[in-house]
Write a protein that holds these residues in place. Sequence first.
Motif, PDB file in Angstrom:
ATOM      1  N   LYS A 200       0.838  -1.200   0.000  1.00 23.69           N
ATOM      2  CA  LYS A 200       0.000   0.000   0.000  1.00 23.69           C
ATOM      3  C   LYS A 200       0.877   1.255   0.000  1.00 23.69           C
ATOM      4  O   LYS A 200       1.938   1.280   0.611  1.00 23.69           O
ATOM      5  N   GLN A 201       0.419   2.277  -0.722  1.00 20.65           N
ATOM      6  CA  GLN A 201       1.151   3.535  -0.766  1.00 20.65           C
ATOM      7  C   GLN A 201       0.948   4.282   0.551  1.00 20.65           C
ATOM      8  O   GLN A 201      -0.167   4.690   0.866  1.00 20.65           O
ATOM      9  N   GLU A 202       2.000   4.419   1.325  1.00 19.64           N
ATOM     10  CA  GLU A 202       1.891   5.025   2.652  1.00 19.64           C
ATOM     11  C   GLU A 202       2.751   6.285   2.798  1.00 19.64           C
ATOM     12  O   GLU A 202       2.901   6.810   3.895  1.00 19.64           O
ATOM     13  N   PHE A 203       3.297   6.780   1.707  1.00 18.12           N
ATOM     14  CA  PHE A 203       4.295   7.832   1.816  1.00 18.12           C
ATOM     15  C   PHE A 203       3.813   9.200   1.353  1.00 18.12           C
ATOM     16  O   PHE A 203       4.566  10.176   1.402  1.00 18.12           O
ATOM     17  N   GLU A 204       2.582   9.280   0.872  1.00 16.62           N
ATOM     18  CA  GLU A 204       2.073  10.568   0.401  1.00 16.62           C
ATOM     19  C   GLU A 204       1.922  11.521   1.582  1.00 16.62           C
ATOM     20  O   GLU A 204       1.385  11.171   2.627  1.00 16.62           O
TER      21      GLU A 204
ATOM     22  N   GLN B  22      11.002   7.038   7.866  1.00 18.91           N
ATOM     23  CA  GLN B  22      10.326   5.844   7.386  1.00 18.91           C
ATOM     24  C   GLN B  22      11.308   4.876   6.739  1.00 18.91           C
ATOM     25  O   GLN B  22      11.202   3.655   6.886  1.00 18.91           O
TER      26      GLN B  22
ATOM     27  N   GLN C 179       7.303  -7.370   0.513  1.00 17.86           N
ATOM     28  CA  GLN C 179       6.570  -6.109   0.574  1.00 17.86           C
ATOM     29  C   GLN C 179       7.414  -5.012   1.214  1.00 17.86           C
ATOM     30  O   GLN C 179       7.416  -3.867   0.742  1.00 17.86           O
ATOM     31  N   GLN C 180       8.140  -5.352   2.275  1.00 22.62           N
ATOM     32  CA  GLN C 180       8.985  -4.366   2.951  1.00 22.62           C
ATOM     33  C   GLN C 180      10.122  -3.893   2.036  1.00 22.62           C
ATOM     34  O   GLN C 180      10.442  -2.702   1.993  1.00 22.62           O
TER      35      GLN C 180
ATOM     36  N   LYS D 115       8.673  -1.539  -0.537  1.00 23.84           N
ATOM     37  CA  LYS D 115       8.436  -0.222   0.065  1.00 23.84           C
ATOM     38  C   LYS D 115       9.743   0.563   0.183  1.00 23.84           C
ATOM     39  O   LYS D 115       9.783   1.772  -0.066  1.00 23.84           O
TER      40      LYS D 115
END
Length: 243
Positions: free
Chosen positions: A167-171, A181, A228-229, A232
């Motif tokens: 999932k995009q979590e950096f916006e 992060q 996944q990590q 990211k």
Amino acid sequence: MEIIQNWFEEGCDYTKGIVIYGNLPKHSPLLLKTFQKKNNSFNSEKLKYELKKFVEKYKQTEFVATIQKAIIEVTKPVPEKVSEKEQKNAVLFHQLPESLRPVLLEATQLFKENCLLKVNLNELPAHAEKAALELQIKIHTNFKKNELCWQKIDLYLEKRIVPEAPKQEFEGLTPAGMLRQQQLLYASISKLNTRLKINREQHSKATIVAIKSKIERQIIKQEENLLQQNEKLIIISGLIDGN
């Protein structure tokens, strides 16, 4: 050299890396000060490059000694064997589900791009250090992306699991937030690698079928989580670098 190899395997903690580099013989004091001033993606990749260069130089010394010893021995014919890389290159699109076909395409394109970048790097004059470093960082980034692609493909071929996209979590994160992060991801990846290593050792020693199956399920989940990590980490590192 073992300390450096462990450092790479454990997720390349930046602070530990600086300490290791500072204790290397003939390290650059100026470069050490640069590393100590700021933890960013550029310095992180440069630190990895310098430590990797030291390991390769050490291995080269060992290699020369091995060759000198081997030339007095009778060589034996080597049986033909398809290498793991050749086996991977033999994977065809129809062998993969639709969602993984773009991944195979990306892996192929990254490999070809790195071949071109390495040619460009070899042709640079000796004084073009900045351009050489930029190419080395690009090659390293492509290598990590290519490695991630093949890990996804291998996970499917071996265990019929298609990993979910992260999932995009950096916006909306500030530059400082992105760096924070990034460090959290490094730490998370290091812990996951440690747990995986322990579980794999326990799996190999387990004799009770139920326990062995339970550990195997844990390993599969951890492998998917690790993918996944890592994905990211590649994404946020690209954002930090402005790519």
